[in-house]
Each structure stands twice: as C-alpha cells, then as structure tokens.
Design a protein around this motif. Structure first.
Motif, PDB file in Angstrom:
ATOM      1  N   ASN A  73       0.882  -1.200  -0.085  1.00 44.03           N
ATOM      2  CA  ASN A  73      -0.008  -0.044   0.121  1.00 44.03           C
ATOM      3  C   ASN A  73       0.922   1.249  -0.060  1.00 44.03           C
ATOM      4  OD1 ASN A  73      -2.233  -1.550   0.029  1.00 44.03           O
ATOM      5  ND2 ASN A  73      -2.796  -1.512   2.150  1.00 44.03           N
ATOM      6  N   GLU A  92      -4.915   6.665   5.287  1.00 47.63           N
ATOM      7  CA  GLU A  92      -4.976   6.077   3.779  1.00 47.63           C
ATOM      8  C   GLU A  92      -4.559   4.782   3.808  1.00 47.63           C
ATOM      9  OE1 GLU A  92      -3.057   9.001   4.272  1.00 47.63           O
ATOM     10  OE2 GLU A  92      -4.716  10.457   3.846  1.00 47.63           O
ATOM     11  N   ASN A  95      -6.872   1.218   5.529  1.00 50.06           N
ATOM     12  CA  ASN A  95      -8.190   1.237   5.319  1.00 50.06           C
ATOM     13  C   ASN A  95      -8.897   1.869   6.446  1.00 50.06           C
ATOM     14  OD1 ASN A  95      -7.846  -0.213   2.746  1.00 50.06           O
ATOM     15  ND2 ASN A  95      -8.127  -2.214   3.948  1.00 50.06           N
TER      16      ASN A  95
END
Length: 119
Positions: A73, A92, A95
């Motif tokens: 991510n 961010e 999640n």
C-alpha cells in the motif's frame, strides 16, 4: 549511491541474486524475521529509499502477510507520488486505521536491518 543493484550478478550467491532480482522486478523487497526469545517478529522493506528517496519501513509484531500488504500500500502510494510526513497520523494506508511513521535511530540498524545494510 552504489547499491547491490550495481554488482555483477556473478559475484552474488543465490540468496543475494534472488534478493536483488526481486528489487529489480518489483522495486522493493520485504524481509520478515520471526519472533524469538529476544523479541517480537518484524518485517522491513528494502528498496523504498533507492526508488523513491523515502525511508525504509519496519513493522513489529504483525503477521508477515499483513506487513507485506501494508508495504505494498505504501509502495503504490509512493509510486503515485503521494508523500508522507513522520509523526503525523496517516489513515489512507490501512483502510481507515491510523498509523504514524516514526524515525528509527541509526544505532538500531545493525540489529534490525541486515539486508538493508548489505544492499
């Protein structure tokens, strides 16, 4: 700065070649160290600094798969030119769960970041 990416593959052993090839292929590599009597398991990245001039990440006490997903991510966000600031909540990446990036003192590098130091 020179890295292991600059070394002739013929000079590397099989583990080193695999490590370097993963960084060439994916842009980074995640190393997981299992929990032992001395402390919790942890995972860290190698390649973020080389590709993005962004500090490598280390996460403690999370399963390898969870750490790997968090690292991906971050990688995707960095690739999209998103930047993160240390000591400020970030929601961010997980999640909606907040996390905070903290600096790690260089005196911890030898103990926790073996492959990074080699790279």
């Amino acid at each position: 700065m020179r890295t292991a990416l600059d070394i002739d593959d013929a000079l590397l052993d099989a583990d080193e070649r695999s490590f370097v090839e993963n960084i060439r292929l994916h842009g980074w590599f995640g190393t997981h160290v299992f929990e032992d009597a001395n402390g919790p398991g942890f995972s860290y990245t190698t390649g973020f600094w080389h590709k993005f001039a962004f500090p490598e990440l280390i996460l403690f006490a999370l399963p390898e798969e969870v750490s790997h997903e968090i690292f991906w991510n971050f990688y995707r966000d960095l690739e999209a030119e998103k930047r993160f600031v240390a000591n400020e909540p970030i929601s961010e990446v997980l999640n909606g769960y907040d996390l905070i990036i903290r600096d790690v003192g260089s005196y911890h590098f030898a103990e926790y970041l073996g492959w990074n130091r080699w790279f």
